[in-house]
Structure formats: C-alpha cells, structure tokens
Design an enzyme around this catalytic site. Structure first.
Site, PDB file in Angstrom:
ATOM      1  N   HIS A   1     -47.036 -15.911 -41.338  1.00  0.00           N
ATOM      2  CA  HIS A   1     -46.326 -15.882 -40.098  1.00  0.00           C
ATOM      3  C   HIS A   1     -45.495 -14.707 -39.998  1.00  0.00           C
ATOM      4  CE1 HIS A   1     -47.692 -20.059 -39.133  1.00  0.00           C
ATOM      5  NE2 HIS A   1     -48.255 -20.244 -40.321  1.00  0.00           N
TER       6      HIS A   1
ATOM      7  N   ASP B   1     -41.988 -19.425 -33.905  1.00  0.00           N
ATOM      8  CA  ASP B   1     -43.244 -19.579 -34.440  1.00  0.00           C
ATOM      9  C   ASP B   1     -43.913 -21.024 -33.666  1.00  0.00           C
ATOM     10  OD1 ASP B   1     -44.912 -19.004 -36.952  1.00  0.00           O
ATOM     11  OD2 ASP B   1     -45.092 -21.236 -36.550  1.00  0.00           O
TER      12      ASP B   1
END
Ligand code: UDP
Ligand code: UDP
Length: 461
Positions: free
Chosen positions: A24, A121
């Site tokens: 990520h 995210d």
C-alpha cells in the site's frame, strides 16, 4: 501546455494517507513523487511505529529525498485485538486506522493552504468520507491493486447479494471464477469481508479513483470501468500507471547486482513473494529443490515471517543444511529486503516467479519480465488472471491458495522451465513493456490522465 504549466500559478495542495504494508505504501509514495515532480504541494500523513521495518525505512528515505513534502504524524487510538476477527498485524493496523479516522479532522482542517484533495487507501473509505465531507475536502482513493480487482470491489454489493454464483459476472469483464475470489470475502464475518461490505457500496460517494494501471496491461477492465459498465455512479477513474521504482527507493543490493552481472542475459529466474507472504517451511524447501530441478540459475528471496521485525532464524535453519549445500553454485538465496526494481531491470533476469502482488506485476510489466504467477492470498489470483490475459505471463490454477496444498518440487521445476524456455512469453512480455513505456511518454495515457486529475483538483476550490 505541459502538465506542470497547467497547475500554475496555484498548484494544488494534496494530502496522501496510505494504509499499512509495503504493497500500500509503495504506490502512495510513488504517486507522491509524481505529484512533487509536477510541482504539487504534498502532505504525507504517517502513522508510527509502522508495522514493518521496511515501511519505516521507506518513509524516511522518501522524506529525505523530498524535503518539500510535509509530514503529518497521525496518532492512532489503541486497538484491543480481541475486538477484531483477524490476527494479521497489517489488518489490525487497517482496523486501528479506521477506528481512529475521526481524529484526522482537526489535522486536516489545520493544513495550510487548504487541501484540494485527500487521497487515501481503499480500506479507509467509510471512515474517512465522514471526515472529509464536512470539511469540503474532495475524497479520492489510490486503489493499490488491479483495475480487475477494482471492478470486483465496486461490483461486490451486487455479487454479495447472491453469493452462491460460480463466478462473478461483471458487465464488460471476463467472468471471475469463484475459485479466484479472495477466500476471506467468501468467509462471512472475516475482518476483510466486513471492511469490503462496508466500503464497497460507498465507492460512488468518492470524487475519484486513482489507479496504478494502463491500457496495455488492463484494456478490458479499464474500458468497462470507464464506459460505466461495472457499476452505476462510478466516480472518475484516473489510470496514471505504470509506477516504476523511483530514485529514492534505490537500496543496498550490491552483492546481488554483482552476482547478476556475472550471469548470462536472460538466464536467471527471480523468485519473490513480496513483502508480507511467509511460506511454510515445507513449501519453502520444495521451492528450493524445485529451483535446483529447473536447471536455471536463480535469485531467490526467502521469507519466513509475515512481518520482517519477527525474522529470527537464518537461511541455514529455514532451508536446512542439506538444501543449502545442494544449492551452492546454482543460484543466490537471500533472506532480506532486496531492491526489486534494480533486480527486474537487470538484463540477466529472464523470468519472475511472483505471488502477483499488484506492484510486482506492474514492475515486471515495466521491465518486460515474464511472470510465472503463484498467487497466495487475497487479490492475487485476480491479478494473476490479468497477467495471463495481458500476455505478461502464466499461472497454474491447480496450485491453489497458500496452505491448501504443498506444491511439489518436480512440478515447480517443470513450470519454471516452461516459463523460462518460452520464446512466445518473452515476446509478449516485451510487448507489454513497450505499452508501459508508451503510457508514460509525452502524449501517453499517464500524462493525459494526470492532466485530467489536476484539472479536477484546480476547479475543486
Ligand atoms: N519489494 C522489494 N523488495 C523485497 C520485497 C518486496 O522491493 O524484498 C517491493 C516490491 O518491489 C513491491 C512491493 O515491495 O513494490 C511489494 O508489493 P506487492 O504489491 O508486489 O506485494 P505485497 O508485498 O503487498 O504482497
Ligand atoms: N519512470 C517514470 N514513470 C513511470 C515509470 C518510470 O517517470 O511510470 C521513471 C523512473 O522513475 C526512472 C526512469 O523512468 O527514473 C527510468 O526507469 P527505470 O530505471 O526503472 O527503467 P529503465 O528504462 O532503466 O529500464
């Protein structure tokens, strides 16, 4: 007009809020570097301590390379693990971030100049939107997996309403068989399923979605998403990939590169399952023996623990002395972080045995290295399907998910020989590389989509 000129005289101020894990963090920091390159003002929201050491090294390196980026440290509320249905430290961090997200409000409100966008995210959608909306900050996600996975994620509410299907029949996409769907999404009440159940219906509430992909890799999904086929009300999609490793990431890997320098062109198979996949000892030893059986030279990154801080035992203990002896002179085995960008770039590397983490797939595409996909968890089979459909590589469906079966050495060796020996795969992977390079050239999709994104940001205030 160049992209950067379009932003003058008032470049947008954008904050980035990545979640846990290198898979990520990496694309977020690559996006940040791209934004800085185009003279955007960037603020990075970080949480400390990071789950893995790799993440904290990466953030420090990034911040030293880009002193113009401001860091805002976000302090998380303590999480009682007994209230969460997962033992995975990365998932626990996702949940801690979700439960603390309301505390972001004063931090974001105090930033000056005011934000033109927050890019966060995908695992934070339903907890961040209630923070950004009252502050009138446009909400974007950077989706850190494939456009095929994004299609599935967006379509999930419809899929879940009749989850007995044999496959997900998403309009515009080759069906995704049930066996490729992340198993945790088929397990009601797993933390992952709960997050996706809560967040996927909120996709239409976002202002936009940024993704590390490009037409030459994912024509089908990008066309379906952009054509409004997948779901109604999908916000604007900005495919600004491919992201390749940036200068600030270059680490210490002198020994591996020196060894690669001594090997013939295209002769080495590189084996890595990313930053958070630890294999069972049994499977690890089968891989070692499989590599020997393949007859190819190899550069193999072994991981024994999911989180790097917990690695204790050396290669001798993990592989066993006998296997270590047998591998002597046949390849290089390491048990530490490697500079994957530099390895994939090396002319000696002719193939990549990969778990199909999305960053690894795009990096292999950038360098035109054929992949033998061996998906282990989560979105990786869906990504492996992209690998196969794009021509970048192959994967073996019957190898199943991690821990379902122990794949035997003979089979591993045979498949590696098949990948390394395939002229067709090499040619197709070189074609994907050409497409990747075209996407970032002047007039390519990356620039066009960035320009669209910047124009949206400019008019958002
Ligand atoms: N990576 C690396 N060295 C390592 C392990 C991983 O540089 O030893 C990088 C890899 O290049 C990629 C990221 O870490 O950019 C891993 O992300 P990916 O999506 O491939 O998989 P994940 O680790 O999330 O499963
Ligand atoms: N690069 C970029 N955008 C991308 C991919 C790469 O600006 O989407 C840059 C990358 O950061 C690097 C340069 O292009 O500075 C060349 O990339 P790399 O060294 O990975 O590839 P090479 O062309 O040497 O194989």
């Amino acid at each position: 007009m160049s992209i950067s000129d379009a932003l003058q005289p008032h470049p947008p101020h954008v904050a980035l809020f990545p979640s846990a894990g290198m898979g990520h963090l990496t694309p977020f920091l690559r996006l940040a570097a791209l934004l800085v390159h185009h003279h955007c003002r960037v603020t990075l929201v970080t949480t400390h301590p990071t789950v893995s050491l790799a993440e904290s090294h990466f953030v420090s390196r990034f911040l030293s390379a880009f002193p113009q980026v401001s860091e805002v440290q976000f302090h998380l509320l303590p999480l009682d693990p007994s209230t969460v249905n997962s033992a995975d430290p990365f998932w626990l961090r996702f949940e801690a971030m979700r439960r603390s997200a309301h505390l972001l409000s004063p931090l974001l409100a105090s930033l000056s100049p005011p934000l033109h966008a927050l890019v966060f995210d995908v695992t934070l959608i339903s907890s961040v939107i209630p923070v950004t909306q009252p502050l009138h900050i446009p909400s974007y996600i950077l989706f850190t997996s494939s456009a095929r996975m994004l299609s599935f994620f967006s379509y999930f509410p419809t899929f879940a309403s009749n989850a007995t299907h044999d496959s997900a029949q998403i309009p515009g996409l080759t069906p995704i068989p049930r066996s490729s769907i992340p198993p945790l999404l088929l397990t009601s009440d797993s933390l992952f399923a709960n997050i996706v159940k809560e967040d996927s219906p909120k996709v239409p509430n976002l202002n936009g979605i940024v993704i590390n992909s490009f037409e030459g890799l994912e024509a089908e999904s990008l066309e379906a998403l952009n054509g409004g086929k997948v779901i109604q009300g999908l916000p604007s999609l900005f495919a600004v990939g491919p992201f390749a490793a940036c200068e600030f990431e270059r680490g210490e890997c002198g020994d591996q590169l020196k060894w690669l320098d001594e090997q013939p062109t295209g002769s080495v198979v590189y084996v890595s399952f990313g930053s958070r996949t630890a294999m069972s000892r049994n499977q690890t030893r089968e891989i070692g023996n499989g590599l020997i059986k393949s007859g190819y030279r190899f550069l193999w990154v072994v991981k024994d623990k999911k989180v790097d801080k917990e690695e204790e035992e050396g290669l001798d203990e993990v592989l066993g002395h006998e296997l270590m002896e047998h591998m002597q002179g046949k390849g290089l085995v390491v048990k530490n972080w490697v500079d994957q960008g530099e390895i994939l770039r090396h002319r000696a590397v002719g193939g990549f045995v990969s778990h199909c983490g999305w960053n690894s797939v795009v990096e292999a595409a950038w360098h035109g290295v054929p992949i033998l996909g061996w998906p282990q968890h989560g979105d990786q089979k869906i990504n492996a399907e992209v690998v196969e459909m794009s021509g970048l590589g192959m994967w073996v469906r019957r190898w199943g998910w991690a821990e379902q079966v122990v794949v035997k050495r003979e089979e591993i060796g045979e498949r590696i020989r098949e990948m390394m020996g395939s002229e067709l795969l090499r040619r197709k992977a070189a074609g994907v590389k050409e497409e990747a390079r075209k996407a970032v050239r002047d007039g390519g999709s990356c620039g066009i989509n960035l320009m669209r994104l910047f124009q949206e940001w400019k008019t958002s205030k």
